[in-house]
Design a protein around this motif. Structure first.
Motif, PDB file in Angstrom:
ATOM      1  N   TYR A  45     -46.432 -16.097   5.847  1.00  0.00           N
ATOM      2  CA  TYR A  45     -46.057 -14.702   6.052  1.00  0.00           C
ATOM      3  C   TYR A  45     -44.588 -14.398   5.765  1.00  0.00           C
ATOM      4  O   TYR A  45     -44.261 -13.358   5.227  1.00  0.00           O
ATOM      5  CB  TYR A  45     -46.388 -14.269   7.483  1.00  0.00           C
ATOM      6  N   THR A  54     -58.957 -11.675   3.486  1.00  0.00           N
ATOM      7  CA  THR A  54     -57.651 -11.140   3.869  1.00  0.00           C
ATOM      8  C   THR A  54     -56.678 -12.301   4.044  1.00  0.00           C
ATOM      9  O   THR A  54     -57.062 -13.466   4.004  1.00  0.00           O
ATOM     10  CB  THR A  54     -57.746 -10.378   5.191  1.00  0.00           C
ATOM     11  N   THR A 102     -66.921 -10.269   9.694  1.00  0.00           N
ATOM     12  CA  THR A 102     -66.986  -9.380   8.534  1.00  0.00           C
ATOM     13  C   THR A 102     -68.409  -8.892   8.333  1.00  0.00           C
ATOM     14  O   THR A 102     -68.631  -7.764   7.911  1.00  0.00           O
ATOM     15  CB  THR A 102     -66.497 -10.105   7.276  1.00  0.00           C
ATOM     16  N   SER A 156     -60.400  -5.013   9.823  1.00  0.00           N
ATOM     17  CA  SER A 156     -59.764  -6.212   9.297  1.00  0.00           C
ATOM     18  C   SER A 156     -58.262  -6.095   9.389  1.00  0.00           C
ATOM     19  O   SER A 156     -57.586  -7.048   9.746  1.00  0.00           O
ATOM     20  CB  SER A 156     -60.127  -6.403   7.829  1.00  0.00           C
ATOM     21  N   ILE A 166     -47.425 -21.446  10.487  1.00  0.00           N
ATOM     22  CA  ILE A 166     -48.222 -20.516   9.673  1.00  0.00           C
ATOM     23  C   ILE A 166     -47.338 -19.348   9.228  1.00  0.00           C
ATOM     24  O   ILE A 166     -47.354 -18.930   8.066  1.00  0.00           O
ATOM     25  CB  ILE A 166     -49.438 -19.999  10.469  1.00  0.00           C
ATOM     26  N   TYR A 167     -46.542 -18.838  10.170  1.00  0.00           N
ATOM     27  CA  TYR A 167     -45.686 -17.709   9.820  1.00  0.00           C
ATOM     28  C   TYR A 167     -44.728 -18.095   8.698  1.00  0.00           C
ATOM     29  O   TYR A 167     -44.579 -17.370   7.710  1.00  0.00           O
ATOM     30  CB  TYR A 167     -44.913 -17.241  11.051  1.00  0.00           C
ATOM     31  N   LEU A 186     -47.989 -14.408  15.368  1.00  0.00           N
ATOM     32  CA  LEU A 186     -47.221 -15.451  14.698  1.00  0.00           C
ATOM     33  C   LEU A 186     -45.731 -15.198  14.842  1.00  0.00           C
ATOM     34  O   LEU A 186     -44.938 -16.109  15.086  1.00  0.00           O
ATOM     35  CB  LEU A 186     -47.578 -15.498  13.214  1.00  0.00           C
ATOM     36  N   GLY A 241     -48.162 -21.709  15.230  1.00  0.00           N
ATOM     37  CA  GLY A 241     -47.956 -20.313  14.836  1.00  0.00           C
ATOM     38  C   GLY A 241     -46.716 -20.156  13.984  1.00  0.00           C
ATOM     39  O   GLY A 241     -46.725 -19.461  12.958  1.00  0.00           O
ATOM     40  N   THR A 242     -45.634 -20.828  14.408  1.00  0.00           N
ATOM     41  CA  THR A 242     -44.393 -20.771  13.632  1.00  0.00           C
ATOM     42  C   THR A 242     -44.616 -21.300  12.220  1.00  0.00           C
ATOM     43  O   THR A 242     -44.155 -20.724  11.238  1.00  0.00           O
ATOM     44  CB  THR A 242     -43.306 -21.600  14.326  1.00  0.00           C
ATOM     45  N   PHE A 251     -55.279 -13.123   6.749  1.00  0.00           N
ATOM     46  CA  PHE A 251     -55.705 -13.819   7.960  1.00  0.00           C
ATOM     47  C   PHE A 251     -56.795 -14.830   7.643  1.00  0.00           C
ATOM     48  O   PHE A 251     -56.728 -15.996   8.051  1.00  0.00           O
ATOM     49  CB  PHE A 251     -56.193 -12.777   8.979  1.00  0.00           C
ATOM     50  N   ASP A 252     -57.810 -14.386   6.878  1.00  0.00           N
ATOM     51  CA  ASP A 252     -58.903 -15.291   6.517  1.00  0.00           C
ATOM     52  C   ASP A 252     -58.372 -16.497   5.772  1.00  0.00           C
ATOM     53  O   ASP A 252     -58.790 -17.633   6.021  1.00  0.00           O
ATOM     54  CB  ASP A 252     -59.922 -14.571   5.626  1.00  0.00           C
ATOM     55  N   LYS A 303     -56.951  -6.674  12.863  1.00  0.00           N
ATOM     56  CA  LYS A 303     -56.955  -8.080  13.233  1.00  0.00           C
ATOM     57  C   LYS A 303     -55.811  -8.829  12.549  1.00  0.00           C
ATOM     58  O   LYS A 303     -55.096  -9.615  13.172  1.00  0.00           O
ATOM     59  CB  LYS A 303     -58.305  -8.693  12.826  1.00  0.00           C
ATOM     60  N   GLY A 304     -55.652  -8.533  11.260  1.00  0.00           N
ATOM     61  CA  GLY A 304     -54.569  -9.177  10.520  1.00  0.00           C
ATOM     62  C   GLY A 304     -53.215  -8.834  11.095  1.00  0.00           C
ATOM     63  O   GLY A 304     -52.344  -9.695  11.251  1.00  0.00           O
ATOM     64  N   MET A 356     -65.355 -16.237  11.292  1.00  0.00           N
ATOM     65  CA  MET A 356     -64.817 -15.201  10.424  1.00  0.00           C
ATOM     66  C   MET A 356     -65.914 -14.401   9.750  1.00  0.00           C
ATOM     67  O   MET A 356     -65.931 -13.187   9.760  1.00  0.00           O
ATOM     68  CB  MET A 356     -63.961 -15.842   9.327  1.00  0.00           C
ATOM     69  N   PHE A 365     -52.651 -10.684  14.307  1.00  0.00           N
ATOM     70  CA  PHE A 365     -52.363 -12.084  14.023  1.00  0.00           C
ATOM     71  C   PHE A 365     -50.920 -12.235  13.572  1.00  0.00           C
ATOM     72  O   PHE A 365     -50.189 -13.116  14.028  1.00  0.00           O
ATOM     73  CB  PHE A 365     -53.323 -12.569  12.930  1.00  0.00           C
ATOM     74  N   ARG A 366     -50.502 -11.337  12.698  1.00  0.00           N
ATOM     75  CA  ARG A 366     -49.144 -11.394  12.178  1.00  0.00           C
ATOM     76  C   ARG A 366     -48.126 -11.263  13.313  1.00  0.00           C
ATOM     77  O   ARG A 366     -47.134 -11.982  13.367  1.00  0.00           O
ATOM     78  CB  ARG A 366     -48.970 -10.260  11.168  1.00  0.00           C
TER      79      ARG A 366
END
Lengths: 339, 563
Positions: free
Chosen positions: A126, A226, B6, B22, A121-122, B33, A118-119, A228-229, B25-26, B2, B29-30
């Motif tokens: 992100y 997105t 959708t 969406s 990916i962040y 993380l 997770g770290t 996420f995707d 969910k995003g 996924m 997830f963020r």
């Protein structure tokens, strides 16, 4: 200007005129540098030789050849298949230690793999650059704290806190009985080992994710995906070899981790089932902790117990070396090549 | 998975609902993380807060202590910090540097003082430095007299001079007698230490540390200041050290301590100010503003101490106090201290630095500058990266089997401990040094070769100076790791508890992480939540100091590389 090659120290003319590459000094310096570099190869041979030689005196098959009397040796089969470690009764079953090591590996990977991934990916997908400059050194601190300190944390703070939490849960939730947490237990040892290997997972995985070319991400976005995707569907599959090799390296670190498990998991051999959560509430002795116990015990002895130190060490060395090599092979062979 | 999500979303008639789902969910997830990224750091932070509270016991002071501390120490620092943040951002880093350097200097001189007086003894130290100085002077003199001597001649002369200065004609065992050795000719160092008249401790330190530092200051200033100013500055250093010594003797400490405190704080402080004054990029106003931070911190602490002393206010009853740092371990928690382990750690680190720095840098230079592309070089490269992954406890077994069993060096001696830890961190030093050397642009090497320089001249004059900040950063980080290592030391039989300071490098000694390990097995509350916590804080402070020095070095290096 002198024709002899003069010294260059502090003299500009010498600095300019000395062109010969094979003066005594050049050869001497080169030899010194080579010896420095070659020392690492010598170190490897010394490790292999020391471990193999002393372990050979421990095992029955090879011990006879080295002139060790049969009573002082242990059959290799017994060593690698035995489940009991009682040196006073000549029982040297290393699987009792291996089971605890496996429990530490399983327990710490439950923490380190998801959190580290997770770290990563962040950090790679992100975080803004500013966040990254602060977060990455902070993560490195996790790996930099001495492992003795982690062991102390587990013993003095985490175990009592978990104990209080579990007994509170047992009291309030009916039909749920949680066993008592021992003063030494695998659970808190696994937690601290997991925390300290998070940076290994995150830094290597993040390198792999950062190496994924932006074109792939843009293609994903262009198809309406997105963030996420893109992270889950594009970046992770593209970086999967790096992610796996980071997992393997982190687990090999967990196997070799010594002080934290010695302090927190206890000093008595105990056969545990790594897949049974209840076993994590008891004390057990991973391979490294066993080595500490033998070494701090009667180190002067030449008997089988002292030699067993090297047999365990050899096993540990071979396992970690194999894992490192596998991780190397994965990164080399299965790396996605982008032009 | 996924696409299924959708698909079900787009199956809804309204397009807005697809977007909303969406996004949720995003967002989730963020957040997950973010939590994952901070979970480890936050939990470590919480544990550190606990251990600091246990070690410092901040809640045990008199009620009046808190407002006094707030007013004299916290408020001025906060005020200065606010001033920097609001009005003079560029002065902030100057202030931190001006405060940090003396603190580092104090730690360094503290370590020097301990080694010189408690371990080696000031007489041995004096003899060592004087002998080294004489040999160096003679060698330089030879270079003056015979400037065209070949390298071979200089090598032999140098070897001869240093050999007689430090070793003398070696001691030879006499066969068939119990008289172990006879000395043909003592070394210069031995001759000095056996003189009937030896300098006292403060005089030995004055001649071996204060005078060289003063000379160094003079020669540094002579580069860009008038000769008279430079000489004056050197004299001021000597005078200040003497004055500090006298002042310390007045307040109950010793001349030697005062000397070194002045040397470790005033000299780096003054030199840094001088560098800022010379640097064209530093604004004079920023420099003056930067002085505010050290003044606020030191002034505040002194004021607080004086006020507390006069008014009889008791501060918190911390476990971590001066007595803890200077006492030997004890069964009684109140008297337990970490001093022998601290000294042991410093001595082990001296060995580690002396071994890893030249060998690590040498190996990196070979691999980057000399190594031909062949099987041997490739073998060495692969080997080093694999050595970095070997568990530390295995290195301990190597030390046990090789140094202690095979070479019969003392069980658990400082020398063996240092050598074992050196083997452990060498791969790390080599890898980071290689990166630093690789970062040196090739154009610089080509320019050097173009001027006719040999490879060694290029390495020494061009590559190493340019790569040095990176090399130092990597080395310091590796050393910080070695300070905290305990497992290899346990394998080679290093004592977990030592009650006295080791007398030499062949003695056995404890180290801080081992002492913490030994104490953490004691079940009593005052050890678990007091003495051990204080030891952990000392270890962490040492490591964080080393880490921050490394990071500062790296940042300076990076900004220079970009410009």
């Amino acid at each position: 200007m002198s024709t002899e090659p003069t010294d260059a120290d502090g003299m500009e003319p010498g600095f300019l005129t000395e062109t010969a590459g094979n003066t005594t000094r050049e050869r001497l310096v080169r030899a010194f540098f080579f010896v420095c570099a070659f020392l690492s190869v010598v170190t490897t041979f010394a490790i292999v030789f020391t471990l193999a030689f002393e372990a050979a005196k421990f095992f029955g098959v090879t011990g006879q050849l080295l002139g060790v009397s049969a009573e002082k040796t242990v059959a290799a089969v017994e060593f690698y298949t035995g489940f009991e470690w009682i040196p006073s009764r000549q029982l040297f079953g290393v699987l009792e230690f291996v089971s605890a090591t496996l429990a530490i590996v399983v327990g710490s990977s439950i923490i380190a793999l998801p959190f580290g991934l997770g770290t990563a990916i962040y950090l790679s997908e992100y975080a803004n650059p500013r966040m990254r400059t602060y977060l990455k050194p902070a993560l490195e601190v996790l790996a930099g704290i001495p492992t003795v300190v982690y062991g102390y944390f587990a013993l003095v703070y985490i175990t009592p806190a978990l104990d209080g939490f579990f007994s509170a849960v047992s009291r309030t939730v009916p039909l749920l009985t949680i066993p008592d947490l021992g003063a030494f237990n695998l659970l808190s040892a696994s937690i601290v080992v997991g925390i300290m290997i998070i940076p290994m997972v995150s830094s290597i995985s993040e390198d792999a994710m950062s190496a994924v070319p932006d074109d792939l991400r843009q293609a994903g976005y262009g198809m309406g995906a997105t963030k996420f995707d893109v992270s889950i569907g594009v970046v992770i599959p593209a970086a999967i070899s790096g992610i796996f090799s980071s997992f393997i390296l982190a687990l090999s670190r967990a196997i070799g981790e010594t002080m934290a498990v010695t302090i927190a998991a206890g000093q008595q051999p105990n056969l545990v089932n790594p897949l049974n959560p209840a076993d994590y509430f008891d004390a057990a002795m991973p391979m490294t902790a066993g080595m500490v116990q033998i070494a701090t015990g009667d180190i002067a002895g030449q008997g089988a117990e002292y030699q067993s130190l090297f047999a365990i060490g050899l096993t540990l060395f071979v396992i970690t070396l194999a894992m490192n090599l596998i991780s190397d092979v994965i990164t080399e062979r299965y790396r996605e090549q982008y032009e | 998975m996924m696409s299924i999500d959708t698909d079900t979303d787009t199956a809804n008639p309204a397009e807005t609902s697809f977007e909303r789902v969406s996004r949720r969910k995003g967002q989730l997830f963020r957040w997950l993380l973010l939590i994952a990224s901070f979970a480890g750091i936050v939990s470590l932070g919480v544990l550190l807060v606990y251990v600091f509270i246990d070690a410092l016991q901040p809640l045990t002071a008199d009620a009046i202590w808190y407002p006094v501390f707030l007013l004299t120490v916290v408020a001025p620092i906060a005020g200065v910090g606010l001033f920097y943040w609001r009005w003079a951002p560029s002065a902030g880093s100057i202030g931190v540097t001006l405060l940090g350097l003396p603190v580092l200097g104090l730690m360094a001189t503290g370590a020097t003082f301990v080694i010189v007086t408690d371990v080696l003894g000031s007489t041995t130290w004096f003899g060592f430095v004087v002998a080294l100085g004489v040999a160096t002077g003679l060698f330089a003199g030879f270079g003056r007299v015979r400037p065209d001597a070949s390298f071979e001649t200089r090598f032999v002369v140098g070897l001869f001079l240093y050999w007689f200065a430090l070793i003398g004609l070696p001691s030879v065992p006499i066969p068939f007698t119990n008289l172990a050795t006879v000395e043909f000719l003592p070394s210069l160092m031995g001759a000095i230490t056996s003189l009937p008249v030896v300098p006292t401790r403060w005089a030995a330190l004055f001649w071996t540390l204060v005078v060289p530092v003063g000379a160094g200051v003079t020669s540094y200033l002579a580069g860009h200041r008038p000769r008279r100013t430079a000489l004056g500055a050197g004299v001021i250093v000597l005078g200040a050290a003497l004055a500090g010594g006298l002042l310390a003797a007045q307040v109950g400490s010793s001349l030697a301590v005062g000397e070194l405190v002045v040397l470790g704080t005033v000299v780096p402080f003054g030199l840094m100010i001088e560098r800022y004054r010379v640097a064209e990029t530093v604004d004079r106003r920023d420099l003056r503003a930067g002085l505010a931070l050290p003044v606020a911190v030191i002034g505040g602490l002194v004021l607080n101490a004086v006020l507390s002393g006069v008014l009889g206010i008791a501060g918190p009853a911390s476990w971590l106090d001066w007595q803890y740092l200077t006492n030997a371990p004890s069964r009684f928690a109140e008297q337990a201290g970490i001093y022998p382990a601290l000294v042991g750690s410093i001595m082990i680190m001296i060995i580690v630095v002396l071994l890893t720095f030249p060998i690590g840098v040498g190996a990196a230079v070979y691999l980057e500058e000399y190594a031909p592309e062949n099987r041997t070089s490739r073998l060495i490269r692969i080997n080093i990266s694999n050595l970095a992954g070997v568990p530390s406890v295995v290195y301990g077994l190597l030390g046990l089997g090789l140094f202690i069993r095979l070479l019969d060096m003392g069980l658990g001696s400082i020398l063996v401990a240092g050598m074992t830890l050196s083997l452990l961190i060498l791969p790390i030093v080599i890898i980071s040094s290689r990166e630093a050397i690789r970062a040196v642009p090739d154009s610089m090497r080509q320019a050097s070769y173009g001027m006719g320089a040999t490879r060694w001249q290029t390495v020494r004059r061009v590559v190493l100076p340019e790569a040095m900040p990176g090399i130092l950063t990597g080395t310091i980080l590796a050393l910080a790791r070695a300070v905290g290592e305990a497992a290899p030391l346990l394998m080679i039989g290093t004592a977990t508890t030592a009650f006295s300071v080791p007398g030499s490098f062949t003695d056995t000694a404890s180290a801080m992480p081992l002492q913490i390990y030994a104490w953490s097995e004691l079940p009593s509350e005052s050890f678990q939540h007091g003495v051990v916590a204080a030891g952990v804080v000392v270890l962490i402070v040492v490591m964080l100091t080393m880490n921050s020095v490394a990071i500062v070095l790296r940042n300076r290096y990076q900004t220079r590389g970009e410009s």
